[in-house]
Design a protein around this motif. Structure first.
Motif, PDB file in Angstrom:
ATOM      1  N   LEU A   6      -4.393   9.559  -3.974  1.00  0.00           N
ATOM      2  CA  LEU A   6      -3.118   8.517  -3.591  1.00  0.00           C
ATOM      3  C   LEU A   6      -2.091   9.311  -3.578  1.00  0.00           C
ATOM      4  CD1 LEU A   6      -4.108   5.183  -5.582  1.00  0.00           C
ATOM      5  CD2 LEU A   6      -4.379   5.406  -3.113  1.00  0.00           C
ATOM      6  N   ASN A  40       1.351  12.198  -3.755  1.00  0.00           N
ATOM      7  CA  ASN A  40       1.989  12.798  -2.673  1.00  0.00           C
ATOM      8  C   ASN A  40       1.743  14.361  -2.539  1.00  0.00           C
ATOM      9  OD1 ASN A  40       3.618  12.658  -0.503  1.00  0.00           O
ATOM     10  ND2 ASN A  40       5.457  12.402  -1.646  1.00  0.00           N
ATOM     11  N   VAL A  46       8.547  17.294  -6.474  1.00  0.00           N
ATOM     12  CA  VAL A  46       7.309  17.493  -5.701  1.00  0.00           C
ATOM     13  C   VAL A  46       6.177  17.087  -6.528  1.00  0.00           C
ATOM     14  CG1 VAL A  46       5.725  19.022  -4.479  1.00  0.00           C
ATOM     15  CG2 VAL A  46       8.549  19.238  -4.052  1.00  0.00           C
ATOM     16  N   ARG A  93       5.452  15.569  -9.517  1.00  0.00           N
ATOM     17  CA  ARG A  93       5.327  14.464 -10.218  1.00  0.00           C
ATOM     18  C   ARG A  93       4.281  13.534  -9.767  1.00  0.00           C
ATOM     19  NH1 ARG A  93      11.071  13.114 -13.646  1.00  0.00           N
ATOM     20  NH2 ARG A  93      11.116  15.284 -14.676  1.00  0.00           N
ATOM     21  N   TRP A  94       3.734  12.426 -10.543  1.00  0.00           N
ATOM     22  CA  TRP A  94       3.015  11.455  -9.897  1.00  0.00           C
ATOM     23  C   TRP A  94       3.250  10.407 -10.752  1.00  0.00           C
ATOM     24  CZ3 TRP A  94       0.533  15.333 -12.945  1.00  0.00           C
ATOM     25  CH2 TRP A  94      -0.142  14.807 -14.091  1.00  0.00           C
ATOM     26  N   LEU A  95       3.009   9.228 -10.307  1.00  0.00           N
ATOM     27  CA  LEU A  95       2.727   8.010 -10.993  1.00  0.00           C
ATOM     28  C   LEU A  95       1.435   7.439 -11.100  1.00  0.00           C
ATOM     29  CD1 LEU A  95       6.231   6.012  -9.832  1.00  0.00           C
ATOM     30  CD2 LEU A  95       5.560   7.478 -12.064  1.00  0.00           C
ATOM     31  N   ASN A  96       0.834   6.816 -12.065  1.00  0.00           N
ATOM     32  CA  ASN A  96      -0.484   6.163 -11.861  1.00  0.00           C
ATOM     33  C   ASN A  96      -0.629   5.176 -10.825  1.00  0.00           C
ATOM     34  OD1 ASN A  96      -1.956   8.179 -13.390  1.00  0.00           O
ATOM     35  ND2 ASN A  96      -1.167   7.363 -15.343  1.00  0.00           N
ATOM     36  N   PRO A  97      -1.709   4.811 -10.415  1.00  0.00           N
ATOM     37  CA  PRO A  97      -2.910   5.611 -10.287  1.00  0.00           C
ATOM     38  C   PRO A  97      -2.990   6.683  -9.219  1.00  0.00           C
ATOM     39  CG  PRO A  97      -3.246   3.671  -8.890  1.00  0.00           C
ATOM     40  CD  PRO A  97      -1.903   3.528  -9.363  1.00  0.00           C
ATOM     41  N   ILE A 156       2.175  -1.287  -6.493  1.00  0.00           N
ATOM     42  CA  ILE A 156       2.590  -0.045  -6.937  1.00  0.00           C
ATOM     43  C   ILE A 156       3.645   0.605  -5.709  1.00  0.00           C
ATOM     44  CG2 ILE A 156       0.527   0.632  -8.100  1.00  0.00           C
ATOM     45  CD1 ILE A 156      -0.505   1.916  -6.009  1.00  0.00           C
ATOM     46  N   HIS A 184       4.205   6.921  -4.285  1.00  0.00           N
ATOM     47  CA  HIS A 184       5.537   7.512  -4.446  1.00  0.00           C
ATOM     48  C   HIS A 184       5.292   8.191  -6.155  1.00  0.00           C
ATOM     49  CE1 HIS A 184       9.652   8.073  -5.150  1.00  0.00           C
ATOM     50  NE2 HIS A 184       9.967   7.858  -3.633  1.00  0.00           N
ATOM     51  N   SER A 185       5.982   9.467  -6.246  1.00  0.00           N
ATOM     52  CA  SER A 185       5.985  10.202  -7.373  1.00  0.00           C
ATOM     53  C   SER A 185       7.249   9.673  -8.207  1.00  0.00           C
ATOM     54  CB  SER A 185       5.957  11.343  -7.310  1.00  0.00           C
ATOM     55  OG  SER A 185       6.811  12.156  -6.419  1.00  0.00           O
ATOM     56  N   GLY A 186       8.135   8.847  -7.864  1.00  0.00           N
ATOM     57  CA  GLY A 186       9.064   8.219  -8.877  1.00  0.00           C
ATOM     58  C   GLY A 186      10.131   9.232  -8.356  1.00  0.00           C
ATOM     59  N   PHE A 190      11.740   4.344 -12.087  1.00  0.00           N
ATOM     60  CA  PHE A 190      10.636   3.208 -12.008  1.00  0.00           C
ATOM     61  C   PHE A 190       9.354   3.978 -12.428  1.00  0.00           C
ATOM     62  CE2 PHE A 190      11.235   4.592  -7.567  1.00  0.00           C
ATOM     63  CZ  PHE A 190       9.845   4.932  -7.388  1.00  0.00           C
ATOM     64  N   ASP A 191       8.668   2.896 -13.040  1.00  0.00           N
ATOM     65  CA  ASP A 191       7.053   3.236 -13.023  1.00  0.00           C
ATOM     66  C   ASP A 191       6.241   2.029 -12.488  1.00  0.00           C
ATOM     67  OD1 ASP A 191       4.798   4.371 -13.755  1.00  0.00           O
ATOM     68  OD2 ASP A 191       5.200   4.540 -15.777  1.00  0.00           O
ATOM     69  N   ASN A 192       5.027   2.241 -12.288  1.00  0.00           N
ATOM     70  CA  ASN A 192       4.321   1.252 -11.710  1.00  0.00           C
ATOM     71  C   ASN A 192       3.800   0.223 -12.785  1.00  0.00           C
ATOM     72  OD1 ASN A 192       4.264   2.126  -8.879  1.00  0.00           O
ATOM     73  ND2 ASN A 192       2.682   3.721  -9.468  1.00  0.00           N
TER      74      ASN A 192
END
Lengths: 234, 245
Positions: free
Chosen positions: A32, A34, A219, A221-225, B171, B211-213, B232-234
């Motif tokens: 999922l 980026n 570039v 970083r990520w957010l879960n999931p 998300i 999105h990576s925030g 933000f966060d999911n």
């Protein structure tokens, strides 16, 4: 792609059991993210009561090898010893951002009613995605699992691209998308929590030739999931 | 202002007509010459709640559809309608394109942006004969970003019985159509007041992914006009979907 059924031994020993766990299903793994890549996945349907990792517990040496360098051979041997039904490296190499890989599994005549999936995130020091022994549904339908990134807790998240992928060797093996910088001084010392835990994410910075991290905060970083696993039970 | 606060809740015409017909059905008088028999309808409400700290959500697009339609697919380029929503908060082109799609059953729009901690309930109706295979999608922009969106992407509501509801959390996705500069000139929300839609596609890759925030200036992106408040966060939003008749 290697798709191997290790069911021969199990089948002879449990031939008298009702085929309660006989499931024929498709698995789709979607990256999922980026800009994160995944090393070759280990996908294992295995008996209940077994886990490749446990949150809050130290990583096994084989989990560490997967999380720090993408080497799944040790974990593969672990699940083979359980008579697991496995698929390794379904994407035939790295699974890139926003891409998917799909394959079929069949647990007929086995007691492999739990599913685990692991792979390392690149570029990270020791982050891995982990679907942890979820019960494989038996009723026909489509089931979705959103999977977070864990930190194996075995290596400092220094965020330096050094090529270090061997267990215990500091640094990140590589950034497959080539967007990382150089000259970082080291983003972090050892993890405060040396056990397996939810990863706090890459930090990165905006300095391509210095700063604490070789990674780019805009570039990498990520957010879960980080991955989505879709099971289609037939 | 890139999103239009005067946008009205819209029910697809066939749904609205069907509701009127259903109301007539309650009338005990028997018409002498019955017209086309009224077709029973199913009405749904979608309550959207903004879970973020400082990311208003643009007016929500609500699209009820069959499996052949999707607002987006991970790894594929965004449609122009989605790009307009993701960069400027304007859902009109996405809804217009959906309305012209043979697999879309009904569309509706939120009336206004939904601020942090705010919520809005949006209604839509379909014929009961259209329920098999019915999926719900919703889409809205996090307006203090370059091109972040959130929403439900194809959730099966065909089996939802009258009086039942389901709650989902969504998300954040990156539409992949605009570089995440975090510069005020590129952010249409109140944190920027800048440009919304621009046809150029200059993101990391021209495809939808998660999105990576936002990084923000306070977290080390010197060129960002966003603050730590805008991080933000999911999950981003809660969606309660109920079938009300």
């Amino acid at each position: 792609m290697k798709n191997t059924l290790y069911a021969v031994v199990a089948a002879t020993s449990i031939a008298a059991m009702p085929a309660a766990n006989a499931v024929d299903f498709d698995v789709q793994i979607t990256n999922l993210s980026n800009a994160i890549y995944f090393t070759p996945f280990l996908v294992a349907a295995h008996p209940a009561g077994n886990n490749l990792f446990v949150s809050g517990q130290p990583a096994s040496a084989n989990l560490q090898a997967m999380a720090e360098g993408g080497d799944i051979s040790g974990l593969e041997a672990d699940v083979m010893a359980l008579g697991a039904t496995i698929v390794t490296d379904p994407a035939s190499g790295l699974l890139g951002p926003a891409t998917s890989t799909t394959f079929t599994m069949n647990t007929d005549s086995t007691s492999n009613d739990r599913l685990s999936i692991v792979a390392m995130l690149l570029p990270t020091n020791d982050a891995f995605a982990g679907l942890n022994a979820v019960e494989i549904p038996t009723a026909p339908g489509t089931y979705r699992f959103d999977v977070p990134a864990y930190d194996a807790g075995t290596e400092a998240n220094d965020e330096l691209i050094t090529g270090g992928g061997m267990p215990g060797t500091p640094g990140i093996p590589a950034d497959p998308n080539g967007l990382a910088g150089t000259g970082g001084t080291g983003a972090a010392a050892a993890d405060a929590n040396p056990n397996v835990h939810i990863h706090r994410g890459n930090l990165g910075d905006s300095n391509a030739t210095g700063g604490p991290s070789d990674l780019d905060s805009s570039v990498h970083r990520w957010l879960n999931p980080v991955i989505r696993v879709t099971l289609t039970v037939r | 202002m890139l999103f239009n606060p005067t946008t009205k809740v819209r029910l697809l015409a066939v749904g609205a007509v069907a509701i009127v017909a259903a109301a007539c059905d309650n009338d005990s008088s028997v018409p002498a010459t019955p017209a086309t028999p009224p077709q029973p309808t199913a009405t749904f409400e979608v309550t959207v709640t903004n879970l973020t700290n400082a990311q208003p959500l643009s007016p929500v697009a609500v699209i009820a559809h069959q499996a052949g339609y999707s607002v987006f697919d991970i790894g594929s380029p965004a449609t122009e309608g989605l790009e307009m929503l993701a960069e400027g908060g304007d859902n009109s082109a996405l809804i217009a394109a959906a309305s012209g799609n043979a697999d879309v059953i009904a569309t509706a729009s939120g009336a206004a942006p939904i601020g942090p901690a705010g919520s809005e309930t949006i209604f839509f109706a379909v014929l009961e004969s259209e329920l098999p295979g019915l999926n719900l999608s919703t889409s809205t922009m996090l307006v203090n970003t370059n091109d972040a969106i959130t929403g439900v992407n194809g959730f099966d509501i065909a089996e939802l019985a009258v009086g039942e509801s389901v709650s989902l959390r969504s998300i954040a996705y990156d539409a992949g159509t605009e570089a995440n500069t975090e510069a005020a000139a590129d952010i249409p929300g109140p944190a920027g007041g800048g440009e919304g839609f621009n046809a150029a596609r200059d993101d990391l890759a021209d495809r939808v992914a998660m999105h990576s925030g936002v990084v923000s200036q306070e977290d080390g992106k010197p060129t960002s006009d966003l603050t730590g408040q805008h991080r933000f966060d999911n999950p981003i939003a809660a969606f309660r979907i109920a079938r009300i008749n």
